[in-house]
Design an enzyme around this catalytic site. Structure first.
Site, mmCIF file in Angstrom:
data_model
loop_
_atom_site.group_PDB
_atom_site.id
_atom_site.type_symbol
_atom_site.label_atom_id
_atom_site.label_comp_id
_atom_site.label_asym_id
_atom_site.label_seq_id
_atom_site.Cartn_x
_atom_site.Cartn_y
_atom_site.Cartn_z
ATOM 1 N N ARG A 284 -2.442 -2.010 -3.484
ATOM 2 C CA ARG A 284 -3.638 -1.210 -3.244
ATOM 3 C C ARG A 284 -3.553 0.019 -4.134
ATOM 4 O O ARG A 284 -2.552 0.748 -4.110
ATOM 5 C CB ARG A 284 -3.707 -0.784 -1.784
ATOM 6 C CG ARG A 284 -4.906 0.084 -1.575
ATOM 7 C CD ARG A 284 -5.043 0.583 -0.172
ATOM 8 N NE ARG A 284 -6.159 1.503 -0.154
ATOM 9 C CZ ARG A 284 -6.203 2.614 0.568
ATOM 10 N NH1 ARG A 284 -5.206 2.922 1.346
ATOM 11 N NH2 ARG A 284 -7.248 3.391 0.512
ATOM 12 N N HIS B 178 -12.712 3.420 -0.534
ATOM 13 C CA HIS B 178 -12.733 2.441 0.570
ATOM 14 C C HIS B 178 -13.454 1.161 0.153
ATOM 15 O O HIS B 178 -13.953 0.413 0.999
ATOM 16 C CB HIS B 178 -13.466 2.988 1.818
ATOM 17 C CG HIS B 178 -12.747 4.079 2.540
ATOM 18 N ND1 HIS B 178 -13.416 5.103 3.173
ATOM 19 C CD2 HIS B 178 -11.430 4.297 2.752
ATOM 20 C CE1 HIS B 178 -12.546 5.909 3.740
ATOM 21 N NE2 HIS B 178 -11.320 5.443 3.486
ATOM 22 N N GLU C 85 -8.126 -4.763 4.583
ATOM 23 C CA GLU C 85 -8.004 -4.506 3.146
ATOM 24 C C GLU C 85 -6.864 -5.322 2.545
ATOM 25 O O GLU C 85 -6.959 -5.803 1.425
ATOM 26 C CB GLU C 85 -7.761 -3.007 2.909
ATOM 27 C CG GLU C 85 -8.994 -2.175 3.209
ATOM 28 C CD GLU C 85 -8.697 -0.713 3.455
ATOM 29 O OE1 GLU C 85 -8.117 -0.410 4.517
ATOM 30 O OE2 GLU C 85 -9.045 0.114 2.603
ATOM 31 N N ARG D 249 -10.334 16.154 6.298
ATOM 32 C CA ARG D 249 -11.118 16.489 5.096
ATOM 33 C C ARG D 249 -12.525 16.916 5.490
ATOM 34 O O ARG D 249 -13.098 16.379 6.430
ATOM 35 C CB ARG D 249 -11.202 15.278 4.158
ATOM 36 C CG ARG D 249 -9.962 15.079 3.330
ATOM 37 C CD ARG D 249 -10.082 13.847 2.466
ATOM 38 N NE ARG D 249 -9.115 12.860 2.870
ATOM 39 C CZ ARG D 249 -9.272 11.548 2.709
ATOM 40 N NH1 ARG D 249 -10.350 11.071 2.132
ATOM 41 N NH2 ARG D 249 -8.340 10.718 3.110
ATOM 42 N N ASN E 262 0.881 -1.169 0.000
ATOM 43 C CA ASN E 262 0.000 0.000 0.000
ATOM 44 C C ASN E 262 0.921 1.222 0.000
ATOM 45 O O ASN E 262 1.474 1.594 1.032
ATOM 46 C CB ASN E 262 -0.881 -0.050 1.254
ATOM 47 C CG ASN E 262 -1.818 1.138 1.341
ATOM 48 O OD1 ASN E 262 -1.763 2.052 0.517
ATOM 49 N ND2 ASN E 262 -2.665 1.129 2.346
#
Ligand code: AMP
Length: 404
Positions: free
Chosen positions: A91, A180, A381, A238, A8
């Site tokens: 990823r 996601h 993940e 964010r 990742n």
């Protein structure tokens, strides 16, 4: 049995896990990360079990050097030769409309991934650095890309189109993509295993980034992130959903550039903006308990935004069987979960206080008589990427069908 390395890659970090995959079974042989790539004070770390962590401080000028150090560290124990690595799963961020499942990487995939990566406001290219590095360091190994947006390609037009001139979608690809996806897919599959049916789920991935997804029969129906991961829920830094005129107004009246407003909305907003600087919920919970009014308001705003999404997605799905909490906040904050469940009492949700305080395992946190089940499911993940990569090592596996 196959050894799969999952990477990742961010702009200054590479997180990795080495899996031993054998049919439905898996084992994590090692995991760790390279940090502060291209910045002073960089390092590589590796854990082979909970108690042992190796850390090496070493200058890492770029991702190739970082991944070379990761491979060297793996060679010090978990593997004897890099030839033992059967495949590398990456990823990836944005797959645009090109990818509704994980794919083996070739030149065509890379071109499309580069183009789709340009749609991201920050670090669109970072995911590609890992691929470039593996191509250079392990040129013969099979590489697979798993995109954050793929799971949401099942959304219908009514969910993904914005009401702006159609040519913005047709010519410029502006639409809701959602992110996601790997996490939402993973927890939905785990929830289906726990409950014994797929049903109607609302998955709340609440971490540094946050998104909520409506899932029916294992497929994404709607999701809160949009054209970019800035949309939807309030996040660490964010802003989530705001009136689209706000950035234009700030630019016009405060003499700020697009880049400055982008930085404000991406890096100085969310929890950080509402609490004047706190981004980690652990600190915010502490401030809340000490009576810090900004922290109290921020928690209220967060819970309010989340129950609005849950209510909206219940309407979209025509009901809900289970609400799933995952990621850093979703998995760890019994405090936020309790507040959300209290606001949703009208649905017949009954929280099991004891179960709500359990940590680290998939848990049903509602009582047996609760009308809607609430589940906490640790996301994984990396495992999802390893499973997809493993499946692509074998021929004729259609990954999107795997979930159905
Ligand atoms: P993630 O992006 O999934 O790694 O989530 C990171 C965020 O999870 C952190 O910034 C914290 O806000 C939150 N978090 C992690 N651990 C806890 C905890 N024990 N209690 C509350 N929030 C937590």
């Amino acid at each position: 049995m196959k050894k799969i390395l999952v990477l990742n890659s961010g702009s200054t970090t590479v997180k990795y896990q080495l899996f031993l995959m054998d049919g439905q079974k898996h084992q994590v042989l090692a995991k760790g990360m390279a940090e502060r790539i291209g910045i002073s004070g960089s390092s590589v770390s590796m854990s082979v079990d909970e108690n042992e962590k190796l850390v090496k401080e070493v200058e890492l000028h770029n991702h190739i050097e970082a991944i070379k150090e990761v491979l060297n560290m793996l060679l010090s124990g978990p593997i004897k030769s890099v030839e033992e690595i059967d495949a590398v799963g990456h990823r990836m961020g944005h797959g645009g409309e090109y990818f509704d499942k994980s794919v083996v990487i070739d030149e065509d995939v890379l071109d499309k991934a580069r183009e789709a990566g340009d749609l991201l406001p920050l670090h669109g290219a970072a995911f590609l650095y890992g691929i470039d590095a593996i191509t250079e360091l392990l040129p013969k190994v099979k590489q697979v890309a798993t995109f954050d947006s793929s799971f949401h390609q099942s959304m219908k037009k009514e969910a993904f189109l914005y009401a702006i001139p159609l040519e913005q979608y047709e010519k410029h690809k502006i639409r809701r993509y959602g992110f996601h996806g790997t996490s939402h897919k993973y927890v939905a599959e785990e929830a289906a295993k726990m409950l014994g049916y797929k049903g109607k789920f609302i998955s709340c991935h609440l971490g540094g980034g946050a998104s909520v997804t409506a899932i029916e029969d294992g497929k994404s129906v709607d999701t809160s992130m949009g054209f970019t991961p800035m949309a939807g829920m309030i996040m660490g830094t964010r802003c989530g959903d705001i009136d689209p005129y706000i950035p234009l107004h700030i630019m016009k009246t405060q003499n700020k550039t697009a880049d400055e407003v982008n930085a404000m909305l991406n890096k100085e907003s969310g929890w950080c903006g509402l609490t004047r600087g706190y981004t980690d919920l652990r600190d915010i919970e502490e401030q809340y308990l000490e009576g810090n009014q900004d922290a109290i308001t921020a928690v209220d705003v967060y819970v309010h935004a989340l129950i609005k999404y849950i209510g909206a997605y219940m309407a979209v799905l025509g009901g809900v069987d289970a609400i799933i909490f995952t990621a850093g906040i979703g998995e760890n904050s019994s405090f936020i979960r309790k507040k959300v469940c209290e606001r949703l009492k009208f649905l017949g949700i009954e929280l099991n206080e004891e179960a709500n305080h359990l940590r680290g395992q998939a848990t049903e946190i509602t009582t047996p008589s609760s009308k809607v089940k609430v589940l906490v499911i640790p996301t994984n993940e990396e495992l999802m990427i390893a499973e997809d990569t493993y499946a692509l090592l074998h021929d004729n596996v259609v990954l999107m069908e795997k979930a159905s």
